[in-house]
Design an enzyme around this catalytic site. Structure first.
Site, PDB file in Angstrom:
ATOM      1  N   PHE A   1       8.422   3.111   1.607  1.00  0.00           N
ATOM      2  CA  PHE A   1       7.160   2.563   2.130  1.00  0.00           C
ATOM      3  C   PHE A   1       7.491   1.455   3.115  1.00  0.00           C
ATOM      4  O   PHE A   1       8.203   0.506   2.778  1.00  0.00           O
ATOM      5  CB  PHE A   1       6.277   2.010   0.996  1.00  0.00           C
ATOM      6  CG  PHE A   1       4.958   1.500   1.529  1.00  0.00           C
ATOM      7  CD1 PHE A   1       3.938   2.379   1.850  1.00  0.00           C
ATOM      8  CD2 PHE A   1       4.756   0.145   1.752  1.00  0.00           C
ATOM      9  CE1 PHE A   1       2.730   1.927   2.387  1.00  0.00           C
ATOM     10  CE2 PHE A   1       3.556  -0.316   2.280  1.00  0.00           C
ATOM     11  CZ  PHE A   1       2.544   0.570   2.598  1.00  0.00           C
TER      12      PHE A   1
ATOM     13  N   ASP B   1      14.690  -3.108   5.005  1.00  0.00           N
ATOM     14  CA  ASP B   1      13.334  -3.611   4.788  1.00  0.00           C
ATOM     15  C   ASP B   1      13.358  -4.377   3.468  1.00  0.00           C
ATOM     16  O   ASP B   1      13.365  -3.783   2.390  1.00  0.00           O
ATOM     17  CB  ASP B   1      12.368  -2.417   4.741  1.00  0.00           C
ATOM     18  CG  ASP B   1      10.940  -2.821   4.403  1.00  0.00           C
ATOM     19  OD1 ASP B   1      10.739  -3.937   3.892  1.00  0.00           O
ATOM     20  OD2 ASP B   1      10.033  -1.996   4.621  1.00  0.00           O
TER      21      ASP B   1
ATOM     22  N   LYS C   1       5.696 -10.710   2.837  1.00  0.00           N
ATOM     23  CA  LYS C   1       5.259 -11.001   1.476  1.00  0.00           C
ATOM     24  C   LYS C   1       5.550 -12.438   1.034  1.00  0.00           C
ATOM     25  O   LYS C   1       4.837 -13.361   1.413  1.00  0.00           O
ATOM     26  CB  LYS C   1       5.861  -9.988   0.513  1.00  0.00           C
ATOM     27  CG  LYS C   1       5.167  -8.611   0.606  1.00  0.00           C
ATOM     28  CD  LYS C   1       5.513  -7.735  -0.557  1.00  0.00           C
ATOM     29  CE  LYS C   1       4.850  -6.372  -0.504  1.00  0.00           C
ATOM     30  NZ  LYS C   1       3.458  -6.373  -0.927  1.00  0.00           N
TER      31      LYS C   1
HETATM   32  N1  PLP Z   1       7.680  -2.698   3.496  1.00  0.00           N
HETATM   33  C1  PLP Z   1       7.704  -2.781   2.156  1.00  0.00           C
HETATM   34  C2  PLP Z   1       8.988  -2.511   1.438  1.00  0.00           C
HETATM   35  C3  PLP Z   1       6.546  -3.105   1.453  1.00  0.00           C
HETATM   36  O1  PLP Z   1       6.599  -3.178   0.110  1.00  0.00           O
HETATM   37  C4  PLP Z   1       5.357  -3.360   2.164  1.00  0.00           C
HETATM   38  C5  PLP Z   1       4.113  -3.665   1.444  1.00  0.00           C
HETATM   39  O2  PLP Z   1       3.941  -3.373   0.293  1.00  0.00           O
HETATM   40  C6  PLP Z   1       5.377  -3.274   3.559  1.00  0.00           C
HETATM   41  C7  PLP Z   1       6.558  -2.944   4.190  1.00  0.00           C
HETATM   42  C8  PLP Z   1       4.144  -3.535   4.364  1.00  0.00           C
HETATM   43  O3  PLP Z   1       3.825  -4.892   4.338  1.00  0.00           O
HETATM   44  P1  PLP Z   1       2.362  -5.391   4.722  1.00  0.00           P
HETATM   45  O4  PLP Z   1       1.435  -4.882   3.670  1.00  0.00           O
HETATM   46  O5  PLP Z   1       2.473  -6.880   4.753  1.00  0.00           O
HETATM   47  O6  PLP Z   1       2.051  -4.827   6.073  1.00  0.00           O
END
Ligand code: PLP
Length: 392
Positions: free
Chosen positions: A137, A222, A251
């Site tokens: 994700f 990520d 986050k």
């Molecule tokens: N990448 C990861 C691993 C995530 O867990 C999330 C959100 O849960 C995101 C990207 C996306 O972040 P945002 O919701 O701040 O756009």
């Protein structure tokens, strides 16, 4: 929440979340309160965001001080909190340069853009494909959902952007095989969060690093969910003794203030010059002041070590539940990013926990994901485990 208020909310807000009838009005430490005065221990932590807990006094003070001094200035000018935050991140990571934005998806957008531009600038204009993991994700914008390995996130949004290829997570041979001359980058979460708290084997990331090095592709990690101490180290990739070329954070970086960051080595960062990428709100003074105070607090108060210790304790207690109950299929994760996989859907457990004063969340239908503030104490963990024990 009254029926009338729920009706009002559901009439005016876009229907993008399935929420319980609960209005949260206040938070302090690991606890939140609803509009009827009920309190809950927060085992979601704003989805791995409030690592220092709610309304941490140091962050609140830094935020208020900065709000009274300079609230917003635009990125047409330098501001001190942004410079200081970038310097802290450079000092504490592999990275040489930082780009600030407002969310995780935006940080990954920036990572995808810089990876493509890096090869474009070096004359390899056809080298734009990105290898991504199944069940990953990376966000909900068009580029980041294109990089996300879950079909349900993409349904109805075609055409998906071109240039994203998928490989099974934790399979270095598949990664090696999929790597082509037009692959510019590999994007991975060190531990898949939304995919169900899935940890790779101990060698996977090291092998991914080697495969990237051999082919010249960039490794993007990520760490939006795993970063900022959540797994018991400042960044999860340190568990695996590798460094990426690009890393994304969001986050918990602002402990609740919206901020994202894309970090890169000098070599990769050289692909962005003035005008290449920008955002109005990225790294505003208020948000960066709060983020810097969050990081200093984590470091000065030994909170990441506490996370490692309490996380190991919590995981052991969850393993105890697995041994005692057939309904538990698996226990996974590190630090305070833990998953309890059930044999059946977790929806009813979540609502029963809520009735008993615990916020927990279920992902992929059957995985209870725990991501509480890193300051959570043993007694709070015990109380949740006892609740789960009785419910299971
Ligand atoms: N990448 C990861 C691993 C995530 O867990 C999330 C959100 O849960 C995101 C990207 C996306 O972040 P945002 O919701 O701040 O756009």
């Amino acid at each position: 929440m009254t029926q009338a208020l729920r009706k009002k909310a559901d009439a005016v807000m876009m229907n993008t979340y399935l929420r319980p009838p609960l209005v949260l009005t206040r938070g302090r430490g690991c606890r939140v309160w609803d509009s009827e005065g009920n309190s809950y221990i927060d085992f979601i932590g704003g989805i791995a965001v409030c690592n220092l807990g709610h309304a941490h006094p140091r962050v609140v003070r830094a935020l208020c001080r900065q709000a009274e001094t300079l609230f917003h200035a635009s990125n047409l000018y330098y501001t001190m909190p942004q410079i200081d935050l970038a310097a802290w991140l450079v000092d504490h990571s592999f990275a040489d340069r930082i780009f600030f934005c407002n969310s995780g998806a935006e940080a990954n957008e920036a990572a995808i853009k810089i990876a493509r531009r890096y090869f474009h600038q070096n004359g390899e204009t056809g080298r734009f494909r990105i290898l991504c993991a199944e069940k990953s994700f990376h966000g909900r914008t068009m580029a980041t959902l294109s990089a996300t390995g879950q079909d349900k996130i993409k349904t109805g949004f075609s055409p998906i952007l071109e240039g994203f290829d998928f490989i099974p997570f934790n399979d270095a041979a598949a990664l090696e095989q999929a790597m082509g001359p037009d692959t510019c980058a590999v994007i991975l979460e060190p531990i898949q969060g939304e995919g169900g708290v899935v940890e790779p084997g101990p060698d996977y990331l090291r092998r991914a690093r080697e495969i990237c090095d051999r082919s010249g592709a960039l490794l993007i990690l990520d760490e939006i969910q795993t970063g900022i101490g959540r797994t018991g180290k400042l960044f999860a990739h340190s568990h695996f003794e590798i460094t990426p070329d690009i890393m994304t954070l969001a986050k918990a970086l602002g402990n609740g203030l919206p901020i994202g960051a894309m970090l890169a080595t000098e070599q990769v960062a050289s692909a962005f010059g003035p005008g290449a990428h920008a955002t109005t709100f990225g790294g505003t003074p208020v948000v960066t002041a709060a983020a810097l105070e969050t990081l200093k607090t984590l470091e000065e108060e030994g909170i990441i070590d506490h996370c490692a210790e309490i996380g190991a304790y919590f995981k052991n207690r969850l393993i105890g539940l697995q041994e005692a109950h057939e309904g538990v299929a698996d226990v996974r994760g590190r630090g305070l990013l833990l998953g309890l996989e059930l044999q059946d859907s977790g929806a009813s457990l979540v609502s029963e926990c809520l009735k008993r004063g615990f916020l927990v969340n279920c992902i992929q239908d059957r995985v209870l994901r725990f991501a509480p503030p890193l300051i959570i104490q043993k007694e709070e963990v015990d109380s949740l485990v006892e609740c789960l024990d009785s419910l299971l």
